[in-house]
Design an enzyme around this catalytic site. Structure first.
Site, PDB file in Angstrom:
ATOM      1  N   GLY A   9      44.849  42.265  45.242  1.00 58.18           N
ATOM      2  CA  GLY A   9      46.137  42.742  44.721  1.00 58.18           C
ATOM      3  C   GLY A   9      46.154  44.221  44.388  1.00 58.18           C
ATOM      4  N   SER A  11      48.244  46.493  45.774  1.00 58.26           N
ATOM      5  CA  SER A  11      49.491  47.185  46.168  1.00 58.26           C
ATOM      6  C   SER A  11      50.174  47.844  44.972  1.00 58.26           C
ATOM      7  CB  SER A  11      50.441  46.195  46.842  1.00 58.26           C
ATOM      8  OG  SER A  11      50.793  45.191  45.920  1.00 58.26           O
ATOM      9  N   SER A  12      49.866  47.391  43.760  1.00 58.38           N
ATOM     10  CA  SER A  12      50.515  47.978  42.575  1.00 58.38           C
ATOM     11  C   SER A  12      49.654  47.702  41.335  1.00 58.38           C
ATOM     12  CB  SER A  12      51.917  47.379  42.383  1.00 58.38           C
ATOM     13  OG  SER A  12      51.821  45.980  42.193  1.00 58.38           O
ATOM     14  N   GLY A  13      50.159  48.157  40.192  1.00 57.07           N
ATOM     15  CA  GLY A  13      49.571  47.806  38.894  1.00 57.07           C
ATOM     16  C   GLY A  13      48.097  48.139  38.726  1.00 57.07           C
ATOM     17  N   ASP A  49      46.491  36.693  51.518  1.00 57.86           N
ATOM     18  CA  ASP A  49      47.467  36.045  50.635  1.00 57.86           C
ATOM     19  C   ASP A  49      46.730  34.905  49.934  1.00 57.86           C
ATOM     20  OD1 ASP A  49      49.493  34.550  49.464  1.00 57.86           O
ATOM     21  OD2 ASP A  49      50.918  35.014  51.073  1.00 57.86           O
ATOM     22  N   SER A 127      42.417  37.174  33.141  1.00 60.77           N
ATOM     23  CA  SER A 127      43.193  36.222  32.354  1.00 60.77           C
ATOM     24  C   SER A 127      44.308  37.037  31.716  1.00 60.77           C
ATOM     25  CB  SER A 127      42.283  35.560  31.324  1.00 60.77           C
ATOM     26  OG  SER A 127      43.006  34.711  30.472  1.00 60.77           O
ATOM     27  N   TYR A 141      52.704  30.284  33.427  1.00 62.45           N
ATOM     28  CA  TYR A 141      51.851  31.475  33.476  1.00 62.45           C
ATOM     29  C   TYR A 141      50.687  31.272  32.501  1.00 62.45           C
ATOM     30  CZ  TYR A 141      50.235  36.250  32.768  1.00 62.45           C
ATOM     31  OH  TYR A 141      49.449  37.378  32.653  1.00 62.45           O
ATOM     32  N   SER A 142      51.034  30.885  31.261  1.00 61.45           N
ATOM     33  CA  SER A 142      49.997  30.647  30.252  1.00 61.45           C
ATOM     34  C   SER A 142      49.038  29.546  30.708  1.00 61.45           C
ATOM     35  CB  SER A 142      50.633  30.210  28.926  1.00 61.45           C
ATOM     36  OG  SER A 142      50.792  31.293  28.053  1.00 61.45           O
ATOM     37  N   ALA A 143      49.600  28.463  31.244  1.00 62.93           N
ATOM     38  CA  ALA A 143      48.748  27.338  31.670  1.00 62.93           C
ATOM     39  C   ALA A 143      47.775  27.789  32.755  1.00 62.93           C
ATOM     40  CB  ALA A 143      49.614  26.183  32.169  1.00 62.93           C
ATOM     41  N   LYS A 145      46.611  30.801  33.209  1.00 62.07           N
ATOM     42  CA  LYS A 145      45.599  31.676  32.625  1.00 62.07           C
ATOM     43  C   LYS A 145      44.622  30.868  31.751  1.00 62.07           C
ATOM     44  CE  LYS A 145      46.990  35.659  34.374  1.00 62.07           C
ATOM     45  NZ  LYS A 145      46.217  36.305  35.445  1.00 62.07           N
ATOM     46  N   PHE A 174      51.171  45.598  29.504  1.00 56.17           N
ATOM     47  CA  PHE A 174      51.038  46.845  30.256  1.00 56.17           C
ATOM     48  C   PHE A 174      52.280  47.040  31.102  1.00 56.17           C
ATOM     49  CE2 PHE A 174      46.680  46.385  29.044  1.00 56.17           C
ATOM     50  CZ  PHE A 174      46.154  47.672  29.067  1.00 56.17           C
TER      51      PHE A 174
HETATM   52  N1  LIG Z   1      50.920  43.765  33.307  1.00 63.30           N
HETATM   53  C1  LIG Z   1      50.600  43.048  32.268  1.00 63.30           C
HETATM   54  O1  LIG Z   1      51.133  43.258  31.158  1.00 63.30           O
HETATM   55  C2  LIG Z   1      49.550  41.956  32.372  1.00 63.30           C
HETATM   56  C3  LIG Z   1      49.152  41.325  31.183  1.00 63.30           C
HETATM   57  C4  LIG Z   1      48.183  40.338  31.253  1.00 63.30           C
HETATM   58  C5  LIG Z   1      47.619  39.999  32.462  1.00 63.30           C
HETATM   59  N2  LIG Z   1      48.024  40.620  33.626  1.00 63.30           N
HETATM   60  C6  LIG Z   1      47.370  40.209  34.869  1.00 63.30           C
HETATM   61  O2  LIG Z   1      46.866  41.346  35.557  1.00 63.30           O
HETATM   62  C7  LIG Z   1      46.803  41.075  36.947  1.00 63.30           C
HETATM   63  C8  LIG Z   1      47.467  42.204  37.724  1.00 63.30           C
HETATM   64  O3  LIG Z   1      48.839  42.254  37.392  1.00 63.30           O
HETATM   65  P1  LIG Z   1      49.693  43.600  37.314  1.00 63.30           P
HETATM   66  O4  LIG Z   1      50.247  43.687  35.952  1.00 63.30           O
HETATM   67  O5  LIG Z   1      48.935  44.740  37.864  1.00 63.30           O
HETATM   68  O6  LIG Z   1      50.939  43.173  38.238  1.00 63.30           O
HETATM   69  P2  LIG Z   1      51.531  43.725  39.610  1.00 63.30           P
HETATM   70  O7  LIG Z   1      51.724  45.208  39.520  1.00 63.30           O
HETATM   71  O8  LIG Z   1      52.717  42.869  39.879  1.00 63.30           O
HETATM   72  O9  LIG Z   1      50.376  43.448  40.691  1.00 63.30           O
HETATM   73  C9  LIG Z   1      50.079  42.147  41.113  1.00 63.30           C
HETATM   74  C10 LIG Z   1      49.307  42.212  42.424  1.00 63.30           C
HETATM   75  O10 LIG Z   1      49.024  40.867  42.832  1.00 63.30           O
HETATM   76  C11 LIG Z   1      49.424  40.707  44.182  1.00 63.30           C
HETATM   77  N3  LIG Z   1      49.818  39.331  44.512  1.00 63.30           N
HETATM   78  C12 LIG Z   1      50.832  38.598  44.006  1.00 63.30           C
HETATM   79  N4  LIG Z   1      50.901  37.395  44.613  1.00 63.30           N
HETATM   80  C13 LIG Z   1      49.898  37.380  45.532  1.00 63.30           C
HETATM   81  C14 LIG Z   1      49.437  36.434  46.488  1.00 63.30           C
HETATM   82  N5  LIG Z   1      50.041  35.247  46.671  1.00 63.30           N
HETATM   83  N6  LIG Z   1      48.385  36.759  47.265  1.00 63.30           N
HETATM   84  C15 LIG Z   1      47.779  37.957  47.144  1.00 63.30           C
HETATM   85  N7  LIG Z   1      48.157  38.912  46.288  1.00 63.30           N
HETATM   86  C16 LIG Z   1      49.208  38.613  45.484  1.00 63.30           C
HETATM   87  C17 LIG Z   1      50.612  41.653  44.338  1.00 63.30           C
HETATM   88  O11 LIG Z   1      50.829  41.910  45.710  1.00 63.30           O
HETATM   89  P3  LIG Z   1      52.316  42.054  46.348  1.00 63.30           P
HETATM   90  O12 LIG Z   1      52.676  43.504  46.203  1.00 63.30           O
HETATM   91  O13 LIG Z   1      52.124  41.630  47.746  1.00 63.30           O
HETATM   92  O14 LIG Z   1      53.226  41.141  45.557  1.00 63.30           O
HETATM   93  C18 LIG Z   1      50.124  42.862  43.553  1.00 63.30           C
HETATM   94  O15 LIG Z   1      49.269  43.653  44.343  1.00 63.30           O
HETATM   95  C19 LIG Z   1      47.493  39.716  37.147  1.00 63.30           C
HETATM   96  O16 LIG Z   1      46.504  38.711  37.255  1.00 63.30           O
HETATM   97  C20 LIG Z   1      48.305  39.555  35.870  1.00 63.30           C
HETATM   98  O17 LIG Z   1      48.547  38.204  35.549  1.00 63.30           O
HETATM   99  C21 LIG Z   1      48.989  41.583  33.602  1.00 63.30           C
END
Ligand SMILES: NC(=O)c1ccc[n+]([C@@H]2O[C@H](COP(=O)([O-])OP(=O)(O)OC[C@H]3O[C@@H](n4cnc5c(N)ncnc54)[C@H](OP(=O)(O)O)[C@@H]3O)[C@@H](O)[C@H]2O)c1
Length: 269
Positions: A9, A11-13, A49, A127, A141-143, A145, A174
């Protein structure tokens, strides 16, 4: 020591920022994306994927063909659903669990024999604070994690004799694409859905918390330190003081009192 890293993952974040920093630090980074791979010359893009076991196997096979080892697996990719437990479509629930939990399980199982045969490695699983307490209207989502928490704790014990470490990351709020990508279930306003009004109120709080959340680079920098650390901790809670405090309070306060505090935060009436 420079490492071969597979991170999902990017592509972003967090994934995007961490992959860049790790590559800048000289590590060999393979990052997975679902859509068209980027052209960053420092990162090796792989199409994968989490819903497609074939693409998971291909991604691991490609890294092995090119590098012959995987030192670190970072299970970062994930998605977020929001909605009431009773009325959320089954399709959203399945998507949530298949992506965040089963996808992570499939990829981990694919990488385990690689790490066993090479004599060790590190698996870093994302998580959330939502993996330590059930969050209203984010139940699946919680379940998912919580499932990652249980899976990681069990895995750690099963594979410690192969010198494979398992690290859990619990981010707080975040500011990533997480909010924009969240798949919410909101019933049409004229449908008399018994949860709609409350869900909208709570969703407002969730989105505000995320919009005011920290920048993902903060977590990415910490992730680089974890990857480069010889003996990483079992868990890193990377969150604001209030969110860390909430984790502690959950374990020391009477359950009812903690629920009241959480319900107040999420404007649950
Ligand atoms: N941001 C927060 O506040 C937060 C808090 C707690 C935990 N997290 C966790 O941190 C992790 C990263 O999240 P993020 O905040 O950076 O979010 P994000 O910017 O939405 O990035 C999520 C990444 O996961 C990829 N993804 C989604 N569905 C997928 C699939 N079926 N197969 C492969 N890749 C997939 C997305 O790719 P696409 O571009 O193709 O969709 C994207 O690259 C996640 O596990 C999230 O639950 C985030």
């Amino acid at each position: 020591m420079k490492k071969v890293i597979l991170i999902t993952g990017i592509s972003s974040g967090f994934g995007k920022q961490a992959a860049n920093l790790l590559a800048e630090n000289g590590h060999t980074v393979y990052g997975t994306v679902r859509n068209e791979p980027g052209t960053d010359s420092l990162i090796h893009f792989l199409k994968m994927d989490l819903m497609d076991l074939g693409s998971i196997k291909n991604a691991v096979a490609t890294v092995m063909e090119k590098e012959g080892r995987i030192d670190v697996l970072i299970n970062n990719a994930g998605m977020h659903t929001g909605g009431p437990i009773e009325t959320s479509p089954l399709e959203n629930i399945k998507l949530q669990m298949d992506t965040n939990f089963f996808g992570l399980v499939h990829l981990t199982r694919e990488v385990l024999p690689v790490m066993r045969n090479q004599g060790g490695g590190t698996i870093i699983n994302f998580s959330s604070i939502g993996g330590l307490m059930g969050l209203p209207f984010q139940a699946f989502y919680s379940a998912g994690k919580f499932a990652i928490e249980g899976f990681s704790e069990a895995l750690r014990m099963e594979i410690s004799r192969f010198k494979i470490k398992v690290v859990l990351i619990n981010p707080g709020d975040f500011h990533t694409s997480n909010s924009a990508n969240r798949r919410n279930f909101l019933a049409p306003t004229d449908s008399n859905d018994p949860y709609n009004e409350q869900f909208e109120k709570t969703l407002g709080v969730i989105e505000k918390d995320e919009a005011n959340g920290w920048e993902p680079i903060i977590l990415a920098r910490k992730l680089v330190k974890i990857v480069e650390c010889k003996n990483p901790c079992q868990r890193y809670i990377i969150a604001s003081f209030e969110q860390k405090l909430a984790v502690v309070l959950k374990y020391i306060l009477p359950g009812k009192l903690f629920r009241m505090i959480l319900a107040d935060h999420y404007k649950i009436s």
